[in-house]
Design a protein around this motif. Structure first.
Motif, PDB file in Angstrom:
ATOM      1  N   LEU A  18       0.842  -1.201   0.000  1.00 20.86           N
ATOM      2  CA  LEU A  18       0.000   0.000   0.000  1.00 20.86           C
ATOM      3  C   LEU A  18       0.870   1.240   0.000  1.00 20.86           C
ATOM      4  N   PHE A  41      -0.075  -5.366  -7.451  1.00 19.37           N
ATOM      5  CA  PHE A  41      -1.508  -5.557  -7.236  1.00 19.37           C
ATOM      6  C   PHE A  41      -1.785  -6.947  -6.656  1.00 19.37           C
ATOM      7  N   ARG A  70      -1.393  -7.637  -2.853  1.00 21.21           N
ATOM      8  CA  ARG A  70      -2.458  -7.291  -1.906  1.00 21.21           C
ATOM      9  C   ARG A  70      -3.305  -8.496  -1.541  1.00 21.21           C
ATOM     10  N   PHE A  71      -3.361  -9.463  -2.463  1.00 19.42           N
ATOM     11  CA  PHE A  71      -4.136 -10.663  -2.151  1.00 19.42           C
ATOM     12  C   PHE A  71      -3.289 -11.697  -1.419  1.00 19.42           C
ATOM     13  N   PHE A 103     -16.519  -8.937  -0.863  1.00 23.78           N
ATOM     14  CA  PHE A 103     -15.869  -7.847  -1.590  1.00 23.78           C
ATOM     15  C   PHE A 103     -14.452  -8.203  -2.051  1.00 23.78           C
ATOM     16  N   GLY A 104     -13.661  -8.749  -1.132  1.00 20.09           N
ATOM     17  CA  GLY A 104     -12.281  -9.109  -1.476  1.00 20.09           C
ATOM     18  C   GLY A 104     -12.219 -10.193  -2.544  1.00 20.09           C
ATOM     19  N   ASN A 162     -13.014  -8.969  -5.935  1.00 17.86           N
ATOM     20  CA  ASN A 162     -11.906  -8.239  -6.556  1.00 17.86           C
ATOM     21  C   ASN A 162     -10.823  -9.184  -7.055  1.00 17.86           C
ATOM     22  N   GLN A 163     -10.795 -10.393  -6.466  1.00 16.96           N
ATOM     23  CA  GLN A 163      -9.832 -11.396  -6.929  1.00 16.96           C
ATOM     24  C   GLN A 163     -10.310 -12.070  -8.206  1.00 16.96           C
ATOM     25  N   MET A 218     -10.164 -13.767   1.291  1.00 17.88           N
ATOM     26  CA  MET A 218      -9.240 -13.745   0.146  1.00 17.88           C
ATOM     27  C   MET A 218      -8.188 -14.832   0.323  1.00 17.88           C
ATOM     28  N   GLN A 222      -9.817  -0.368   1.821  1.00 19.69           N
ATOM     29  CA  GLN A 222     -10.481  -1.022   0.686  1.00 19.69           C
ATOM     30  C   GLN A 222      -9.463  -1.442  -0.366  1.00 19.69           C
ATOM     31  N   LYS A 223      -8.391  -0.677  -0.498  1.00 22.91           N
ATOM     32  CA  LYS A 223      -7.326  -1.088  -1.419  1.00 22.91           C
ATOM     33  C   LYS A 223      -6.732  -2.408  -0.954  1.00 22.91           C
ATOM     34  N   GLY A 271      -8.245  -5.264  -2.261  1.00 27.21           N
ATOM     35  CA  GLY A 271      -8.166  -5.406  -3.713  1.00 27.21           C
ATOM     36  C   GLY A 271      -9.017  -4.432  -4.499  1.00 27.21           C
ATOM     37  N   ALA A 272      -9.596  -3.434  -3.836  1.00 27.80           N
ATOM     38  CA  ALA A 272     -10.390  -2.450  -4.574  1.00 27.80           C
ATOM     39  C   ALA A 272      -9.477  -1.702  -5.536  1.00 27.80           C
ATOM     40  N   ASP A 273     -10.014  -1.419  -6.710  1.00 25.31           N
ATOM     41  CA  ASP A 273      -9.210  -0.784  -7.746  1.00 25.31           C
ATOM     42  C   ASP A 273      -9.865   0.542  -8.118  1.00 25.31           C
TER      43      ASP A 273
END
Lengths: 291, 275
Positions: free
Chosen positions: A56, A79, A82-83, A107-108, A111-112, A160, B183-184, B187-189
């Motif tokens: 981050l 990117f 983050r997972f 939500f997570g 995004n994956q 995740m 939120q990032k 994995g929020a983009d």
């Protein structure tokens, strides 16, 4: 998954008068599958450090290696980091936003870009990890109690299924039962997935109970690291940098100073109880001999 | 990232400008703005623009900061000037290129306009936002408007609302930063995708932000009630505002200056400097 920090530094507001070095040349290897604690005073750089671990924040210099690969190598690696490294911030319950608990946990994984079916499985799995009643999944997260909200938020990251899970003060502001539930969930997650867990905390009691390895931060630097016993044995050093050892360790050290034969590696109330019982038996034994 | 936005950029200090009563500064700022609009020749506007920079040493504000705030609105200045350049059709024609006509009057007016906006911005921000804390400013406003209480206008309540709003700007900015980071981490983009999908990606930020703003409002209301806050009636202040001789000296000097600028309207000036 192996997490390695190499000469990490972070400077806020680099070229202005507000320049402040938050993390200064930190190198460490986090043992795979361990529960590692990070302790340090407010403003010692713990939060900045963990935010670099999942990319981050980009370090001013240095590298974060995941299985030997620098996560800051390119955008894609960054990117995906983050997972791989899940990060739960302090008071995560303030980040809930969906209509239902299940949707928020999803939500997570969404995004994956996981499949619907897989996401549904992840929701149930994560709810079980944190010990969340499945009936709560269709409720609004805003109707839950503080402890439940916290567990929903943690489940949202666990869903995740990151091989490394970092939590910043996961139990702060909760009552003892709430704390137990949170830490119980973390242990379950570690035991079932083999993940590495990193906990940032102020509570020496929690650290003594759950952490296996401990990193000590002071004034932006990593000043001490090692197993729990190695770190807590240095009570004087910890006190000198404004930290502490668990209350019960103070008590044991004081008793030892007054001549009682007690070991110097007691950090939990249970451990203290056992040691005191042993001492009592010994003394009894001696007295018996004398008489 | 949001921390870079500076709102109500107040510079704490102890300069002559800081020491003026906030009410007097409000009056002076108002007079200053009026004077800027009374100044209608290039010379008088230029004097106003230069004069506004007198406040820089008076308020001990770094000149760099003032210039940076000017830089932020350079497009507005440029736009108004350029617009006037093509619209004003007095004086002698200088350029005649298809639909582009430029007259000498247009050039004068464009420069006047740029100077006028500069004077307005520098003068009023230095008098008010840089050297007056937001709290002092709302206090001043409240006292100046207090005669309206006789007409049952809730002046104190409005001032309190303003104070609270200003107080919570940095808090909410910090909160937004935290929520974005959280939120990032899931994995929020926010950076890729169409405008629509990016707008949709804001939902996970806005909902928690509103929830927390409402929660904070609720907590603050409770805390205020616990301290028996009940609005303006019969409320006294720890530091009440009082005009000092310094304030009247400032007002006197300013009125003289204003008279001078307005008097310039009757000075015989060469045509290209006038309008």
């Amino acid at each position: 998954m192996k997490l390695e920090l190499k000469n990490l530094s972070y400077v806020y507001s680099g070229d202005t008068t507000f320049r402040r070095q938050a993390v200064d040349d930190v190198s460490a290897v986090i043992r795979e599958g361990s529960i590692t604690g990070i302790i340090g005073h407010t403003g010692s750089g713990k939060s900045t450090l963990v935010q670099m671990m999942n990319g981050l924040l980009s370090p001013t210099s240095g590298e974060v290696l995941l299985d030997g690969e620098n996560i800051f190598k390119d955008k894609k690696t960054l990117f995906s980091a983050r997972f791989k490294v899940g990060l739960v911030f302090q008071y995560p319950e303030y980040q809930l936003f969906e209509e239902t608990v299940a949707k928020d946990i999803a939500f997570g994984p969404k995004n994956q870009k996981l499949s619907q079916k897989e996401i549904a499985g992840r929701i149930l799995e994560a709810a079980d990890f944190v010990g969340l009643d499945r009936e709560l999944l269709d409720r609004s997260p805003f109707d839950l109690s503080g402890g439940q909200k916290r567990r929903v938020a943690i489940a949202g990251v666990m869903a995740m299924r990151p091989p490394i899970l970092i939590l910043d003060e996961p139990a702060s502001g909760l009552d003892p039962v709430g704390r137990e539930e949170i830490f119980g969930g973390l242990l379950r997650y570690r035991d079932q997935t083999g993940a590495t867990i990193i906990i940032v905390s102020h509570s020496m009691e929690d650290m003594a109970r759950y952490a296996e390895d401990i990193l000590v931060m002071s004034e932006s630097r990593l000043v001490l690291s090692g197993s729990r016993d190695e770190v807590f044995r240095k009570a004087d050093f910890l006190c000198s940098i404004g930290l502490d050892v668990p209350e019960v360790t103070h008590l044991m050290n004081e008793l030892r100073r007054r001549g009682y034969d007690l070991p110097d590696n007691i950090y939990t109330v249970e451990g203290a109880e056992a040691a005191l019982r042993r001492l009592k038996d010994q003394l009894h034994h001696k007295e018996g001999k004398v008489c | 990232m949001l921390k870079d936005i500076t709102l109500g950029q107040y510079f704490p200090g102890n300069s002559p400008l800081h020491k003026l009563d906030p009410r007097m500064k409000l009056i002076l700022a108002l007079l200053f703005i009026v004077t800027v609009f009374f100044a209608d020749s290039l010379v008088s506007v230029a004097i106003m623009a230069l004069a506004s920079f007198i406040f820089v040493p008076l308020g001990r504000i770094p000149l760099k900061t003032v210039l940076r705030s000017l830089k932020a609105i350079r497009w507005i200045i440029l736009f108004t000037s350029v617009l006037n350049l093509f619209w004003v059709k007095t004086g002698t024609q200088l350029v005649d290129f298809y639909f582009i006509d430029i007259y000498s009057g247009g050039i004068t007016y464009a420069i006047t306009m740029a100077l006028r906006v500069t004077a307005l911005l520098v003068g009023s921000t230095l008098l008010l936002s840089y050297t007056t804390s937001p709290i002092a400013l709302t206090d001043g406003l409240e006292q100046m408007l207090s005669p309206l209480k006789k007409l049952h206008v809730p002046v104190h309540e409005f001032a309190m609302m303003m104070t609270i709003a200003l107080r919570f700007i940095p808090t909410l900015i910090e909160e937004t930063d935290k929520i974005i980071a959280a939120q990032k981490a899931r994995g929020a983009d926010f950076e890729t995708g169409s405008v629509f999908s990016r707008a949709k990606a804001m939902i996970p930020i806005f909902i928690p932000l509103f929830v927390s703003a409402i929660r904070r409002a609720d907590e603050l209301a409770t805390a205020m009630e616990c301290r028996c806050y009940h609005g303006g009636d019969g409320r006294t202040r720890m530091t009440s505002l009082r005009y000092t001789p310094r304030d009247f000296v400032a007002l006197g000097l300013f009125l003289l200056f204003m008279a001078g600028i307005i008097g310039m309207r009757w000075l015989p000036l060469p045509a290209f400097l006038g309008m």
